[in-house]
Design a protein around this motif. Sequence first.
Motif, mmCIF file in Angstrom:
data_model
loop_
_atom_site.group_PDB
_atom_site.id
_atom_site.type_symbol
_atom_site.label_atom_id
_atom_site.label_comp_id
_atom_site.label_asym_id
_atom_site.label_seq_id
_atom_site.Cartn_x
_atom_site.Cartn_y
_atom_site.Cartn_z
ATOM 1 N N LEU A 77 -1.774 12.140 -2.346
ATOM 2 C CA LEU A 77 -2.844 11.246 -2.750
ATOM 3 C C LEU A 77 -3.398 11.634 -4.110
ATOM 4 O O LEU A 77 -3.626 10.792 -4.978
ATOM 5 N N THR A 78 -3.586 12.944 -4.322
ATOM 6 C CA THR A 78 -4.114 13.434 -5.597
ATOM 7 C C THR A 78 -3.148 13.155 -6.736
ATOM 8 O O THR A 78 -3.556 12.756 -7.837
ATOM 9 N N GLN A 79 -1.858 13.353 -6.493
ATOM 10 C CA GLN A 79 -0.857 13.078 -7.525
ATOM 11 C C GLN A 79 -0.889 11.616 -7.939
ATOM 12 O O GLN A 79 -0.865 11.287 -9.137
ATOM 13 N N ALA A 80 -0.968 10.716 -6.939
ATOM 14 C CA ALA A 80 -1.021 9.286 -7.249
ATOM 15 C C ALA A 80 -2.290 8.950 -8.023
ATOM 16 O O ALA A 80 -2.276 8.158 -8.968
ATOM 17 N N PHE A 81 -3.403 9.589 -7.633
ATOM 18 C CA PHE A 81 -4.675 9.312 -8.293
ATOM 19 C C PHE A 81 -4.670 9.801 -9.736
ATOM 20 O O PHE A 81 -5.115 9.105 -10.649
ATOM 21 N N LEU A 82 -4.135 11.012 -9.976
ATOM 22 C CA LEU A 82 -4.144 11.575 -11.316
ATOM 23 C C LEU A 82 -3.205 10.840 -12.262
ATOM 24 O O LEU A 82 -3.457 10.759 -13.465
ATOM 25 N N SER A 83 -2.112 10.313 -11.718
ATOM 26 C CA SER A 83 -1.128 9.645 -12.562
ATOM 27 C C SER A 83 -1.462 8.176 -12.809
ATOM 28 O O SER A 83 -0.833 7.519 -13.622
ATOM 29 N N GLU A 84 -2.474 7.674 -12.103
ATOM 30 C CA GLU A 84 -2.801 6.259 -12.217
ATOM 31 C C GLU A 84 -3.651 5.990 -13.456
ATOM 32 O O GLU A 84 -4.599 6.715 -13.754
ATOM 33 N N SER A 85 -3.326 4.939 -14.138
ATOM 34 C CA SER A 85 -4.112 4.531 -15.299
ATOM 35 C C SER A 85 -5.456 3.992 -14.844
ATOM 36 O O SER A 85 -5.554 3.260 -13.871
ATOM 37 N N GLU A 137 -0.444 6.800 5.794
ATOM 38 C CA GLU A 137 0.531 5.841 6.320
ATOM 39 C C GLU A 137 0.443 4.525 5.557
ATOM 40 O O GLU A 137 1.386 3.747 5.565
ATOM 41 N N ALA A 138 -0.686 4.289 4.921
ATOM 42 C CA ALA A 138 -0.866 3.155 4.013
ATOM 43 C C ALA A 138 -2.020 3.497 3.083
ATOM 44 O O ALA A 138 -2.839 4.377 3.373
ATOM 45 N N ASP A 139 -2.083 2.804 1.936
ATOM 46 C CA ASP A 139 -3.178 3.029 0.992
ATOM 47 C C ASP A 139 -4.419 2.237 1.366
ATOM 48 O O ASP A 139 -5.547 2.711 1.193
ATOM 49 N N VAL A 140 -4.208 1.031 1.838
ATOM 50 C CA VAL A 140 -5.320 0.133 2.127
ATOM 51 C C VAL A 140 -4.955 -0.728 3.320
ATOM 52 O O VAL A 140 -3.784 -1.029 3.551
ATOM 53 N N PRO A 271 -9.316 4.796 1.950
ATOM 54 C CA PRO A 271 -9.895 6.136 2.001
ATOM 55 C C PRO A 271 -10.871 6.385 0.849
ATOM 56 O O PRO A 271 -10.756 5.795 -0.225
ATOM 57 N N GLU A 272 -11.790 7.280 1.090
ATOM 58 C CA GLU A 272 -12.772 7.663 0.079
ATOM 59 C C GLU A 272 -12.107 8.135 -1.200
ATOM 60 O O GLU A 272 -12.592 7.867 -2.309
ATOM 61 N N GLU A 273 -10.960 8.810 -1.068
ATOM 62 C CA GLU A 273 -10.279 9.365 -2.243
ATOM 63 C C GLU A 273 -9.812 8.289 -3.219
ATOM 64 O O GLU A 273 -9.570 8.562 -4.388
ATOM 65 N N LEU A 274 -9.657 7.050 -2.736
ATOM 66 C CA LEU A 274 -9.169 5.965 -3.584
ATOM 67 C C LEU A 274 -10.303 5.067 -4.100
ATOM 68 O O LEU A 274 -10.053 3.969 -4.579
ATOM 69 N N ARG A 275 -11.516 5.558 -4.024
ATOM 70 C CA ARG A 275 -12.668 4.758 -4.432
ATOM 71 C C ARG A 275 -12.538 4.261 -5.876
ATOM 72 O O ARG A 275 -12.917 3.142 -6.203
ATOM 73 N N MET A 276 -12.010 5.105 -6.775
ATOM 74 C CA MET A 276 -11.917 4.757 -8.185
ATOM 75 C C MET A 276 -10.542 4.207 -8.576
ATOM 76 O O MET A 276 -10.262 4.029 -9.760
ATOM 77 N N SER A 277 -9.695 3.936 -7.598
ATOM 78 C CA SER A 277 -8.342 3.471 -7.893
ATOM 79 C C SER A 277 -8.356 2.054 -8.453
ATOM 80 O O SER A 277 -8.940 1.131 -7.862
ATOM 81 N N LYS A 278 -7.690 1.866 -9.578
ATOM 82 C CA LYS A 278 -7.598 0.542 -10.186
ATOM 83 C C LYS A 278 -6.761 -0.403 -9.324
ATOM 84 O O LYS A 278 -7.069 -1.600 -9.217
ATOM 85 N N ARG A 279 -5.733 0.122 -8.686
ATOM 86 C CA ARG A 279 -4.892 -0.713 -7.823
ATOM 87 C C ARG A 279 -5.705 -1.289 -6.662
ATOM 88 O O ARG A 279 -5.556 -2.457 -6.296
ATOM 89 N N ILE A 280 -6.567 -0.452 -6.086
ATOM 90 C CA ILE A 280 -7.390 -0.888 -4.963
ATOM 91 C C ILE A 280 -8.382 -1.962 -5.412
ATOM 92 O O ILE A 280 -8.570 -2.983 -4.751
ATOM 93 N N SER A 281 -9.019 -1.746 -6.545
ATOM 94 C CA SER A 281 -10.051 -2.683 -7.000
ATOM 95 C C SER A 281 -9.459 -4.051 -7.350
ATOM 96 O O SER A 281 -10.057 -5.087 -7.038
ATOM 97 N N VAL A 282 -8.277 -4.076 -7.974
ATOM 98 C CA VAL A 282 -7.707 -5.390 -8.323
ATOM 99 C C VAL A 282 -7.238 -6.129 -7.073
ATOM 100 O O VAL A 282 -7.319 -7.363 -7.010
#
Length: 297
Positions: A77-85, A137-140, A271-282
């Motif tokens: 999860l951290t790797q995906a978060f750090l590599s995400e624009s 098992e899934a992101d969202v 998950p809380e860890e994806l709160r700032m994820s651009k993929r999740i917000s769009v």
Amino acid sequence: MDWDKLRIFHAVAEAGSFTHAGDKLNLSQSAVSRQISALEDTLHVPLFHRHARGLILTEQGETLNRTVREVFSKLSLTQAFLSESKVKAAGQLKITTTSGFGQCWLTPRLEHFLSAHPDIEVTLLMEDDDLDLGMREADVAIRMHPPKQPDLIQRHLANFDMPIYASAAYLEKHGNPANIAALTQHQLIGFSGWHPPLPNINWLIELVRQHGHGGLRHRLEINSIPAIARAISAGVGIGSLPIYVANSFPDLVRILPEQSLPIVEAFFVYPEELRMSKRISVLRDFLLAEIHASKSE
């Protein structure tokens, strides 16, 4: 504890054998076995019971594997978060939802989402059981009930009615029921399964049974909401459907419109860890826009 040994241990625990884990890791069976023995020597506990038919985790092994699984999940999860624009939505996005919502509402709209976000790759998992977002098992998830896990963020998306439907052919053959009590003389189609995908999925069956003092003349049960919709459309009987499923079957006829209906509450969960994820917000913004557009049609 050595990270490489823990990685090999986790692969063995999941595969259940040195050979299968070696195939996955591109290592020989003997190399995998040596690494596991070295880890057991370091910890001074046995991690597996060795049997001719395979490997079984000891109690200590199960404890270690639970922790290792959580650690690797968090690292992924951290790797995906750090590599995400943070500016541009890009990368893998794994979405889970129920089969009814996924097949009838979401899938036909995904082309618009993918066109708007060409750098996102979507995996859609249609599961009526809840997948574990904490274990990646899934992101969202798009769920038809509030999340039970306390560490998940939820956003209410919409309320959907569950009207009563039949086909024109069925009504022509059997007549249009005047009220709920009259449904005791009709063939009703309900959901069958240990884990219903929606609360109150069989509300109509239960209500008609009350009016009929416990008895129904006919009944068909199916463990798939889209299949129930197809059966109603084919003239097999009468049933209640979430409106997002029924809208995919334009030949359905709504009956007993005066009857009060339960609603299906849809939630956007991650998950809380994806709160700032651009993929999740769009994705969230896309779903809200599509729901608003569909209600105004």
